[in-house]
Write an enzyme that holds these catalytic residues in place. Structure first.
Site, PDB file in Angstrom:
ATOM      1  N   ASP A 221      64.719  10.989  11.587  1.00  8.84           N
ATOM      2  CA  ASP A 221      64.413  11.148  10.171  1.00  8.84           C
ATOM      3  C   ASP A 221      64.710  12.570   9.678  1.00  8.84           C
ATOM      4  O   ASP A 221      64.510  13.537  10.407  1.00  8.84           O
ATOM      5  CB  ASP A 221      62.909  10.859  10.009  1.00  8.84           C
ATOM      6  CG  ASP A 221      62.441  10.908   8.582  1.00  8.84           C
ATOM      7  OD1 ASP A 221      62.898  10.067   7.796  1.00  8.84           O
ATOM      8  OD2 ASP A 221      61.619  11.782   8.248  1.00  8.84           O
ATOM      9  N   TYR A 225      66.915  19.264   7.590  1.00  4.44           N
ATOM     10  CA  TYR A 225      65.973  20.281   7.102  1.00  4.44           C
ATOM     11  C   TYR A 225      65.212  21.028   8.200  1.00  4.44           C
ATOM     12  O   TYR A 225      64.168  21.629   7.932  1.00  4.44           O
ATOM     13  CB  TYR A 225      64.954  19.616   6.168  1.00  4.44           C
ATOM     14  CG  TYR A 225      65.586  18.603   5.243  1.00  4.44           C
ATOM     15  CD1 TYR A 225      66.384  19.023   4.182  1.00  4.44           C
ATOM     16  CD2 TYR A 225      65.407  17.234   5.443  1.00  4.44           C
ATOM     17  CE1 TYR A 225      66.985  18.091   3.339  1.00  4.44           C
ATOM     18  CE2 TYR A 225      66.013  16.307   4.609  1.00  4.44           C
ATOM     19  CZ  TYR A 225      66.803  16.738   3.567  1.00  4.44           C
ATOM     20  OH  TYR A 225      67.399  15.815   2.744  1.00  4.44           O
ATOM     21  N   GLU A 228      64.982  26.966   8.459  1.00  6.51           N
ATOM     22  CA  GLU A 228      65.003  27.656   7.174  1.00  6.51           C
ATOM     23  C   GLU A 228      65.684  29.002   7.384  1.00  6.51           C
ATOM     24  O   GLU A 228      65.581  29.582   8.467  1.00  6.51           O
ATOM     25  CB  GLU A 228      63.577  27.942   6.666  1.00  6.51           C
ATOM     26  CG  GLU A 228      62.738  26.711   6.383  1.00  6.51           C
ATOM     27  CD  GLU A 228      62.279  25.994   7.645  1.00  6.51           C
ATOM     28  OE1 GLU A 228      61.848  26.669   8.584  1.00  6.51           O
ATOM     29  OE2 GLU A 228      62.387  24.749   7.683  1.00  6.51           O
ATOM     30  N   GLU A 263      69.538  10.281   9.930  1.00 11.55           N
ATOM     31  CA  GLU A 263      69.328  10.166   8.494  1.00 11.55           C
ATOM     32  C   GLU A 263      69.646  11.526   7.891  1.00 11.55           C
ATOM     33  O   GLU A 263      68.817  12.435   7.906  1.00 11.55           O
ATOM     34  CB  GLU A 263      67.891   9.778   8.146  1.00 11.55           C
ATOM     35  CG  GLU A 263      67.777   9.465   6.663  1.00 11.55           C
ATOM     36  CD  GLU A 263      66.491   9.915   5.969  1.00 11.55           C
ATOM     37  OE1 GLU A 263      66.247   9.434   4.856  1.00 11.55           O
ATOM     38  OE2 GLU A 263      65.749  10.756   6.505  1.00 11.55           O
ATOM     39  N   ASP A 330      63.588   2.905   1.201  1.00 13.17           N
ATOM     40  CA  ASP A 330      63.473   3.983   0.215  1.00 13.17           C
ATOM     41  C   ASP A 330      64.131   3.570  -1.094  1.00 13.17           C
ATOM     42  O   ASP A 330      64.700   2.494  -1.204  1.00 13.17           O
ATOM     43  CB  ASP A 330      64.163   5.254   0.739  1.00 13.17           C
ATOM     44  CG  ASP A 330      63.339   5.942   1.813  1.00 13.17           C
ATOM     45  OD1 ASP A 330      62.093   5.882   1.745  1.00 13.17           O
ATOM     46  OD2 ASP A 330      63.949   6.542   2.725  1.00 13.17           O
TER      47      ASP A 330
HETATM   48  C1  GLC Z   1      62.898   9.846   5.091  1.00 13.36           C
HETATM   49  C2  GLC Z   1      62.299   8.461   4.992  1.00 13.36           C
HETATM   50  C3  GLC Z   1      61.349   8.406   3.830  1.00 13.36           C
HETATM   51  C4  GLC Z   1      60.279   9.467   4.003  1.00 13.36           C
HETATM   52  C5  GLC Z   1      60.919  10.849   4.199  1.00 13.36           C
HETATM   53  C6  GLC Z   1      59.918  11.877   4.606  1.00 13.36           C
HETATM   54  O1  GLC Z   1      63.711  10.128   4.025  1.00 13.36           O
HETATM   55  O2  GLC Z   1      63.315   7.501   4.896  1.00 13.36           O
HETATM   56  O3  GLC Z   1      60.781   7.133   3.700  1.00 13.36           O
HETATM   57  O4  GLC Z   1      59.445   9.479   2.895  1.00 13.36           O
HETATM   58  O5  GLC Z   1      61.887  10.817   5.220  1.00 13.36           O
HETATM   59  O6  GLC Z   1      59.515  11.671   5.926  1.00 13.36           O
END
Ligand code: GLC
Ligand code: CA
Length: 564
Positions: A221, A225, A228, A263, A330
């Site tokens: 996930d 990010y 920093e 992701e 999402d």
């Molecule tokens: C990803 C997930 C989403 C979640 C976010 C923060 O984008 O797909 O559902 O809210 O991460 O963890």
């Protein structure tokens, strides 16, 4: 590849290395299915979906033609971001069952030759995680440095805010710690501090814990990010890629055959970096740039958005594969489109302001397409033939609707509709106990839209899709081939070849709601005969003249080109 050739057994060899004898690049031929455990099937009648329920439904998933399940986070969590706020990385949320239930689910899935990947959230934890609790209470705790603290909440001010509708800053002051902590998502999701090597170790330990159970991989996930750095937008930093390499090297060594799926909701040139220049980061990345453009192409009846984005995707390493999707849990995110494209998408697909959230549209596939079966079919023809492995979102295979009156993204996470009975057959609980109301409106309500009735009707979307998946799996060129666009003058039709070795597939998709014809320059294939793969009907042999094909509204053809 026959299923008997794949074994998902793992064994320790002499060096303590875990050997597997499965196909290392199995993900290239996979059809994925995204499951929200809480919403799928309730096995113990408490109103919440769980592993017992999901396990009972494995035969349904198998019959759909799926060979890999992706589970949304199933860890203990306060569920303020539906499990993406993990409180304990080493257990199962009690609502969803026990570790034993999970292991039994995994065993039965493997028995059916279905692989399982789960979400691994590495960027942040829940503020309820013991690590964070210890960190905030004691500046000398070893956990303090697991998170990113500052006295100055203006640091890293070039980083955008992702959850625009709820957050005003990426910093939140914690009165217990007396400092601000950094978070890219909700303020209850403090970011982990990747500058701390202990955080790396901890996360690798988490990965090992689940992989030792025989899990087949992770959907990692929010990967862009992790680090920093002042003066940057704090996305896709070189150190973030270093961590990805470390994770890959670790799982490759200990658990070969493990899939890592990223992701990374980024522009094409930034997403592809997550495959690693040497193919040494993620095996797969979601194709975020492609997703909204499939919807644009269909609405505009113009191949340009899809064709341009695919032609603009940099080449990926040989062991890498895209993962394409139409919808997921999402919003339909519009972060990676131009302002103009976003306006277009909002006008066409989100007429009611309630349909919008952050930079996206929180709707399911069928309502997005206004239940237009033909338009939905053409989207699936794209999904199953464009380069990559497709992923389906639970419920979309039966045309489920959404509920835009529920908060956040909950409207697309309602209970799976199994039957026309109480609670849509999802749960035997008292209806008022359900974790979320079932869809009950006159168009998408469970009385009419459910697995049982869809299975009974030969012409249902569900049966249509099963057939499409079966045929897609028959031709390796769809999974592993190279795509070559052909450019007939009629831009309402998108036409391409998928070529793998001597398997040549010709795909023709009419994006328009009206009939169209195309004249395709196929001289290179003069002498070949296109065989329609659905009917096995031969079409006229290709010659020197432009090859003429007519398509009905949103019609499509998948041809296999055969010599002679
Ligand atoms: C990803 C997930 C989403 C979640 C976010 C923060 O984008 O797909 O559902 O809210 O991460 O963890
Ligand atoms: Ca339950």
């Amino acid at each position: 590849m026959s299923s008997s050739e794949i074994s998902t057994f793992t064994q320790e060899d002499g060096d303590g290395r875990i050997a597997t004898n499965r196909e290392p690049d199995w993900y290239k031929d996979a059809i994925f299915y995204e499951v929200y455990v809480r919403g799928f099937a309730d096995g113990n009648a408490d109103g919440i979906g769980d592993f017992i329920g999901l396990t009972e439904k494995l035969p349904y998933i198998k019959e759909l033609g799926v060979n890999c399940i992706w589970l949304l986070p199933m860890y203990p969590s306060p569920l303020r971001d539906d499990g993406y706020d993990i409180a304990d990385y080493y257990n199962i949320h009690p609502d969803m069952g026990t570790l034993g239930d999970f292991e039994e689910f995994l065993r039965q899935a493997h028995e059916l030759d279905i692989r399982v990947v789960v979400d691994l959230v590495v960027n942040h934890t829940s503020s309820e995680c013991e690590w964070f609790k210890a960190a905030r209470q004691d500046p000398n705790s070893p956990y303090r440095d697991y998170y990113v603290w500052s006295d100055d909440p203006t640091r890293y001010s070039d980083a955008r805010i992702i959850f625009l509708d709820t957050e005003t800053s990426n910093w939140t002051f914690d009165p217990v710690a007396g400092q601000h902590y950094w978070h890219r998502f909700f303020s209850h999701q403090p970011d982990l501090n990747f500058e701390n090597p202990k955080v790396h170790e901890e996360l690798l330990k988490v990965a090992d814990f689940w992989l030792e159970k025989g899990l087949d991989g992770f959907r990692v996930d929010a990967i862009p990010y992790l680090y920093e750095e002042e003066g940057t937008n704090c996305e896709n930093l070189p150190k973030t890629h270093e961590f990805c390499k470390k994770l890959r090297e670790h799982v490759d060594r200990k658990f070969p055959g493990t899939l890592l799926l990223a992701e990374a909701n980024q522009w094409p040139e930034d997403v592809v970096e997550y495959f690693g220049k040497e193919g040494d980061e993620f095996h797969m990345c979601f194709n975020f740039p492609l997703m909204p453009r499939m919807f644009m192409s269909v609405r505009r009846e113009d191949r340009k958005p899809v064709e341009d984005i695919i032609l603009n995707l940099p080449k990926i390493p040989p062991n890498a594969q895209w993962c394409q999707f139409l919808r997921n849990h999402d919003e339909l995110s519009l972060e990676m489109v131009t302002d103009e494209e976003r306006d277009y998408m909002y006008t066409e697909y989100a007429r009611d302001p309630r349909m919008k959230i952050n930079l996206g549209i929180r709707r399911r596939l069928f309502p997005l397409m206004e239940n237009n079966r033909r338009a939905i079919e053409i989207l699936h023809s794209l999904l199953l033939t464009l380069p990559g492995s497709p992923i389906l979102y639970y419920g979309d295979e039966i045309g489920m609707g959404d509920n835009i009156y529920l908060g956040d993204r909950n409207g697309v996470r309602t209970p799976m509709q199994w039957t026309g009975d109480r609670n849509a057959g999802f749960s035997r609980s008292d209806p008022s106990r359900l974790y979320c109301p079932v869809i009950a409106d006159p168009v998408y309500g469970f009385q009419g839209v459910n697995v049982e009735s869809a299975s009974r009707h030969e012409s249902s979307f569900l049966n249509w899709l099963k057939r499409l998946i079966r045929i897609r799996k028959r031709y390796i060129a769809f999974a592993r081939g190279e795509v070559h666009f052909l450019h007939p003058a009629n831009h309402r039709v998108i036409t391409y070849l998928c070529i793998h070795g001597d398997e040549i597939m010709l795909v023709i998709n009419n994006l328009s709601r009206f009939s169209q014809y195309v004249e395709i320059d196929m001289r290179d294939f003069a002498g070949y005969t296109p065989i329609d793969v659905f009917s096995s009907n031969p079409f006229p042999q290709i010659g020197e003249l432009p090859y003429l094909v007519t398509c009905g509204p949103h019609g499509f053809y998948w041809f296999k080109l055969e010599k002679g």
